[in-house]
Design a protein around this motif. Sequence first.
Motif, short mmCIF file in Angstrom:
data_model
loop_
_atom_site.label_atom_id
_atom_site.label_comp_id
_atom_site.label_asym_id
_atom_site.label_seq_id
_atom_site.Cartn_x
_atom_site.Cartn_y
_atom_site.Cartn_z
N GLN A 114 37.98 48.37 46.70
CA GLN A 114 38.23 46.99 47.16
C GLN A 114 37.86 45.98 46.07
O GLN A 114 38.60 45.04 45.82
N ARG A 115 36.75 46.22 45.38
CA ARG A 115 36.34 45.27 44.32
C ARG A 115 37.36 45.23 43.19
O ARG A 115 37.71 44.17 42.70
N TYR A 116 37.80 46.40 42.76
CA TYR A 116 38.82 46.44 41.70
C TYR A 116 40.10 45.78 42.19
O TYR A 116 40.77 45.08 41.45
N PHE A 117 40.42 46.04 43.45
CA PHE A 117 41.65 45.49 43.99
C PHE A 117 41.59 43.97 44.00
O PHE A 117 42.55 43.30 43.62
N ASP A 118 40.46 43.42 44.42
CA ASP A 118 40.32 41.96 44.46
C ASP A 118 40.52 41.37 43.07
O ASP A 118 41.14 40.33 42.91
N TYR A 119 40.01 42.07 42.08
CA TYR A 119 40.12 41.61 40.70
C TYR A 119 41.57 41.66 40.23
O TYR A 119 42.10 40.69 39.66
N LEU A 120 42.24 42.79 40.50
CA LEU A 120 43.61 42.98 39.99
C LEU A 120 44.63 42.14 40.73
O LEU A 120 45.64 41.74 40.18
N SER A 121 44.37 41.89 42.03
CA SER A 121 45.40 41.26 42.85
C SER A 121 45.35 39.74 42.80
O SER A 121 46.20 39.07 43.38
N ALA A 122 44.35 39.18 42.12
CA ALA A 122 44.22 37.72 42.05
C ALA A 122 45.52 37.12 41.53
O ALA A 122 46.07 37.58 40.53
#
Lengths: 116, 223
Positions: free
Chosen positions: A45-53
Motif C-alpha cells: 500500500q505504501r509503495y502504491f500510494d507513492y507510485l499512484s500519486a
Amino acid sequence: MHELQVTERILDIALKHAAGHNVTKIVRIGLKIGELSDLEDEWIQRYFDYLSAGTLAEKAELAIERAPIVLGCQACNNSFEIRREQLRSPECPECGETQCRLISGREYLVKNIEVM
Amino acid sequence: MEEVRLIEVKQDIHADNERAANELRERLVAKKTFLLNLMSSPGAGKTSTILKTIDALRGELDIGVIEADIDSMVDAEKVAAEGVSAVQLRTGGFCHLDAAMVAKGLDGLDLDALDVVIIENVGNLVCPAEFDTGAVRNAMILSVPEGDDKPLKYPLMFTVCDVLLVNKIDYLELSDFDIEAMRERVLRLNPKIRIFEISAKTGQGVDEWSAWLSGEARGFVAG
C-alpha cells in the motif's frame, strides 16, 4: 523486496482496465495474493500510494485477499490447505503422508477495480 | 453523488513474465541450448561452483554464463578470466532476474556455440524464487555456514528448485550444521528435489553434480 516492481504492475493493470470506461477515479483495487508471498500488505500500500500519486488511482485502497497454501498428497492425491507455519512439517490429513507437492499459494492476481 | 462501479479484471500480475519465460524456452529448444538458473544467498559460492562445474565438463559441454550483479562486474570478470563466455547484467538495484532480462543476456552470447548457459542469479533467497527466468531447470546452493534452518526460513526457494547443492561440505565437521535435519526439512517441502553435497573449494562431489547437469542437458537437446 521486489514490492516496487509488483506494485508498478498492479498500477499498470488497474489503469489499463480503467481506460475506456469513462472513469474519473479508481477507489479500490481487489487483489488476490498467495500466502507464500513474502510481500507485506502495509508495504504494498505504501509503495502504491507513492507510485499512484497524480494518476486516476491516487488514494485507491488495495483490498488484499490472501489465497491459501494448498498441498497435494503424493501418496493418496488428496488436496488440503495448510498455514504457512505448517509448511515445515506438512502431513496429509487423510493418510498421514508427509511428502506433498505445492498446488497453489503463489497467486498474484488483480481481481477487480472499483471505479467512479 | 457518483456511483461506484465494479470492473472485473482477473489478470495475473506475473502473466507478462510467464509469457516471456515460455517464449524464451521455445527459443532455447530451437537453439538446442540448456538453460540453468542458479540461485543462493550472497557468498554461498555461486561463482566458484560455476567455475568448478565448467572445469569438470570441459571437452564435454560448452558452457556460457549470465552474471547478474546489482552494481558491479566482479563476478563476470572472474568468470571471463577463466576463458568462459560470460555476459554481465547489471540489475541496477533489482533483487532478482526476470525472463526479459535473461532474454537480453542471451542476446549477448553465441548460443550456436553453447550447449549450456548458467544464470548466476542475484544473491538472495527470497525474490528470485518468485520469478520464472525462462530456465529449463532451477538449482540452488545452500552453504554449510549459512545453517540448516534455511529451508524453514525460505520455503518457497526450496520448493521451486530441482536441485540443491549443499556447498562448503568440507566445513561440515567444524560446524553444528545438522545435514540430516536439513535433508528432512527440504524433502518435506519438495520430495522430488535432488541433493548433492559438494565443495567448490576441494572439488568434492562436483563430478556427481556435473554428471547430473550433463544428463539433463543431453536429455533436453535430444528432446
